[in-house]
Design an enzyme around this catalytic site. Structure first.
Site, PDB file in Angstrom:
ATOM      1  N   GLU A  33       3.626   4.169   5.994  1.00  0.00           N
ATOM      2  CA  GLU A  33       2.397   3.402   5.775  1.00  0.00           C
ATOM      3  C   GLU A  33       1.387   4.248   5.000  1.00  0.00           C
ATOM      4  O   GLU A  33       1.401   5.480   5.106  1.00  0.00           O
ATOM      5  CB  GLU A  33       1.842   2.967   7.146  1.00  0.00           C
ATOM      6  CG  GLU A  33       0.529   2.225   7.140  1.00  0.00           C
ATOM      7  CD  GLU A  33       0.546   0.894   6.420  1.00  0.00           C
ATOM      8  OE1 GLU A  33       0.933   0.863   5.242  1.00  0.00           O
ATOM      9  OE2 GLU A  33       0.132  -0.119   7.027  1.00  0.00           O
ATOM     10  N   ASP A  34       0.546   3.593   4.232  1.00  0.00           N
ATOM     11  CA  ASP A  34      -0.460   4.341   3.465  1.00  0.00           C
ATOM     12  C   ASP A  34      -1.563   4.886   4.359  1.00  0.00           C
ATOM     13  O   ASP A  34      -1.858   6.066   4.354  1.00  0.00           O
ATOM     14  CB  ASP A  34      -1.050   3.477   2.328  1.00  0.00           C
ATOM     15  CG  ASP A  34      -1.604   2.127   2.792  1.00  0.00           C
ATOM     16  OD1 ASP A  34      -1.469   1.770   3.985  1.00  0.00           O
ATOM     17  OD2 ASP A  34      -2.172   1.411   1.944  1.00  0.00           O
ATOM     18  N   GLY A  77       0.781  -1.243   0.000  1.00  0.00           N
ATOM     19  CA  GLY A  77       0.000   0.000   0.000  1.00  0.00           C
ATOM     20  C   GLY A  77       0.807   1.286   0.000  1.00  0.00           C
ATOM     21  O   GLY A  77       0.375   2.290  -0.537  1.00  0.00           O
ATOM     22  N   ARG A  94      -4.443   0.708  -7.385  1.00  0.00           N
ATOM     23  CA  ARG A  94      -3.232   1.259  -6.752  1.00  0.00           C
ATOM     24  C   ARG A  94      -2.593   2.318  -7.628  1.00  0.00           C
ATOM     25  O   ARG A  94      -1.936   3.227  -7.133  1.00  0.00           O
ATOM     26  CB  ARG A  94      -2.212   0.147  -6.487  1.00  0.00           C
ATOM     27  CG  ARG A  94      -2.657  -0.870  -5.441  1.00  0.00           C
ATOM     28  CD  ARG A  94      -1.448  -1.690  -5.017  1.00  0.00           C
ATOM     29  NE  ARG A  94      -1.791  -2.927  -4.330  1.00  0.00           N
ATOM     30  CZ  ARG A  94      -2.034  -3.029  -3.023  1.00  0.00           C
ATOM     31  NH1 ARG A  94      -1.997  -1.955  -2.272  1.00  0.00           N
ATOM     32  NH2 ARG A  94      -2.317  -4.195  -2.492  1.00  0.00           N
ATOM     33  N   PHE A 103     -14.388   4.040   2.303  1.00  0.00           N
ATOM     34  CA  PHE A 103     -13.368   3.179   1.704  1.00  0.00           C
ATOM     35  C   PHE A 103     -12.682   3.889   0.542  1.00  0.00           C
ATOM     36  O   PHE A 103     -13.309   4.268  -0.434  1.00  0.00           O
ATOM     37  CB  PHE A 103     -13.931   1.829   1.265  1.00  0.00           C
ATOM     38  CG  PHE A 103     -12.826   0.838   1.043  1.00  0.00           C
ATOM     39  CD1 PHE A 103     -12.208   0.222   2.125  1.00  0.00           C
ATOM     40  CD2 PHE A 103     -12.345   0.579  -0.233  1.00  0.00           C
ATOM     41  CE1 PHE A 103     -11.133  -0.649   1.934  1.00  0.00           C
ATOM     42  CE2 PHE A 103     -11.274  -0.287  -0.433  1.00  0.00           C
ATOM     43  CZ  PHE A 103     -10.682  -0.905   0.658  1.00  0.00           C
ATOM     44  N   ASP A 118      -5.987   2.496   9.927  1.00  0.00           N
ATOM     45  CA  ASP A 118      -7.432   2.329   9.998  1.00  0.00           C
ATOM     46  C   ASP A 118      -7.780   1.850  11.414  1.00  0.00           C
ATOM     47  O   ASP A 118      -7.836   2.652  12.340  1.00  0.00           O
ATOM     48  CB  ASP A 118      -7.816   1.329   8.895  1.00  0.00           C
ATOM     49  CG  ASP A 118      -9.301   1.132   8.737  1.00  0.00           C
ATOM     50  OD1 ASP A 118     -10.063   2.079   8.941  1.00  0.00           O
ATOM     51  OD2 ASP A 118      -9.709   0.005   8.398  1.00  0.00           O
TER      52      ASP A 118
HETATM   53  P1  IMP Z   1      -5.554  -1.503  10.034  1.00  0.00           P
HETATM   54  O1  IMP Z   1      -4.803  -2.646  10.606  1.00  0.00           O
HETATM   55  O2  IMP Z   1      -7.037  -1.707  10.174  1.00  0.00           O
HETATM   56  O3  IMP Z   1      -5.125  -0.164  10.545  1.00  0.00           O
HETATM   57  O4  IMP Z   1      -5.340  -1.577   8.487  1.00  0.00           O
HETATM   58  C1  IMP Z   1      -4.371  -0.917   7.811  1.00  0.00           C
HETATM   59  C2  IMP Z   1      -4.276  -1.434   6.386  1.00  0.00           C
HETATM   60  O5  IMP Z   1      -5.574  -1.697   5.852  1.00  0.00           O
HETATM   61  C3  IMP Z   1      -3.671  -0.385   5.492  1.00  0.00           C
HETATM   62  O6  IMP Z   1      -2.294  -0.532   5.400  1.00  0.00           O
HETATM   63  C4  IMP Z   1      -4.366  -0.623   4.178  1.00  0.00           C
HETATM   64  O7  IMP Z   1      -3.630  -1.541   3.419  1.00  0.00           O
HETATM   65  C5  IMP Z   1      -5.700  -1.233   4.530  1.00  0.00           C
HETATM   66  N1  IMP Z   1      -6.793  -0.232   4.486  1.00  0.00           N
HETATM   67  C6  IMP Z   1      -7.404   0.390   5.500  1.00  0.00           C
HETATM   68  N2  IMP Z   1      -8.336   1.246   5.090  1.00  0.00           N
HETATM   69  C7  IMP Z   1      -8.308   1.198   3.745  1.00  0.00           C
HETATM   70  C8  IMP Z   1      -9.037   1.887   2.709  1.00  0.00           C
HETATM   71  O8  IMP Z   1      -9.912   2.758   2.925  1.00  0.00           O
HETATM   72  N3  IMP Z   1      -8.705   1.559   1.439  1.00  0.00           N
HETATM   73  C9  IMP Z   1      -7.764   0.624   1.132  1.00  0.00           C
HETATM   74  N4  IMP Z   1      -7.051  -0.021   2.054  1.00  0.00           N
HETATM   75  C10 IMP Z   1      -7.328   0.245   3.355  1.00  0.00           C
HETATM   76 MG    MG Z   2      -4.164  -2.947   1.535  1.00  0.00          MG
END
Ligand code: IMP
Ligand code: MG
Length: 178
Positions: free
Chosen positions: A98-99, A43, A164, A151, A102
């Site tokens: 990190e992208d 990401g 991407r 999303f 969430d």
């Molecule tokens: P977390 O563990 O829930 O914080 O997830 C983080 C990862 O989930 C990020 O590195 C993204 O790859 C993916 N992610 C979370 N939200 C989105 C979104 O809105 N679009 C695409 N990927 C997401």
């Molecule tokens: Mg992802």
């Protein structure tokens, strides 16, 4: 691909300007340090490559592949290191890139793993943060933008490995993932 967006949230110019600011901050904070910038694949790949060119310091790069997401839009709550760093980070100043943060589950787990390796420091630079979705607190040292609970795709962010390569960040139409 652009047709699959409900709307564009950040265009190319907005993203580039914010990354230039982040780069300046990082450049100032890390002057004289032995920095390794770690991209979390896949990401962060687009953000990573733009960001490192805004950091005006000698640096090393490395990558880690971690995932808590399958092909869907919801977290599984599990984090899995699929590819580890190439080099030892003991004694190094590590900047994780990190992208999006969430739920925070992925980053929380990764921070634990990396901190056990005795780096001099570990800081986090995330392009996006979705505060309303947080399950575990995560300290973001350098943050691009706060985003609402929608999303998003583009600029590295995927849905089922697509989008991407979109140069903008946008909200994916609900009918595509639900
Ligand atoms: P977390 O563990 O829930 O914080 O997830 C983080 C990862 O989930 C990020 O590195 C993204 O790859 C993916 N992610 C979370 N939200 C989105 C979104 O809105 N679009 C695409 N990927 C997401
Ligand atoms: Mg992802």
């Amino acid at each position: 691909m652009l047709n699959d967006l409900e709307r564009v949230m950040f265009d190319e110019k907005t993203i580039a300007e914010r990354i230039a600011e982040l780069g300046q901050e990082i450049t100032r904070d890390y002057a004289g340090k032995d920095i390794v910038v770690v991209g979390i694949l896949k990401g962060s790949v687009v953000f990573f490559s733009d960001l490192i060119r805004q950091i005006k310091l000698p640096l090393n790069i490395d990558f880690i592949v971690a995932s808590s997401y399958g092909d869907g839009a919801e977290t599984s709550g599990r984090v899995n290191i699929k590819k580890d760093l190439e080099k030892d980070i003991a004694g190094r100043d590590v900047l994780l890139v990190e992208d999006i943060i969430d739920s925070g589950v992925t980053m929380n787990c990764l921070m634990d793993i990396l901190n056990k390796r005795q780096p001099a420091s570990v800081k986090l630079c995330a392009l996006l943060t979705k505060e309303p979705r947080r399950q575990i607190p995560v300290k973001i040292d350098y943050c691009g933008f706060d985003v609402p609970d929608e999303f998003l795709v583009g600029y590295g962010l995927d849905y089922a490995e697509k989008y991407r390569n979109l140069p903008v960040i946008g909200v994916l139409k609900r009918e595509i993932y639900s």
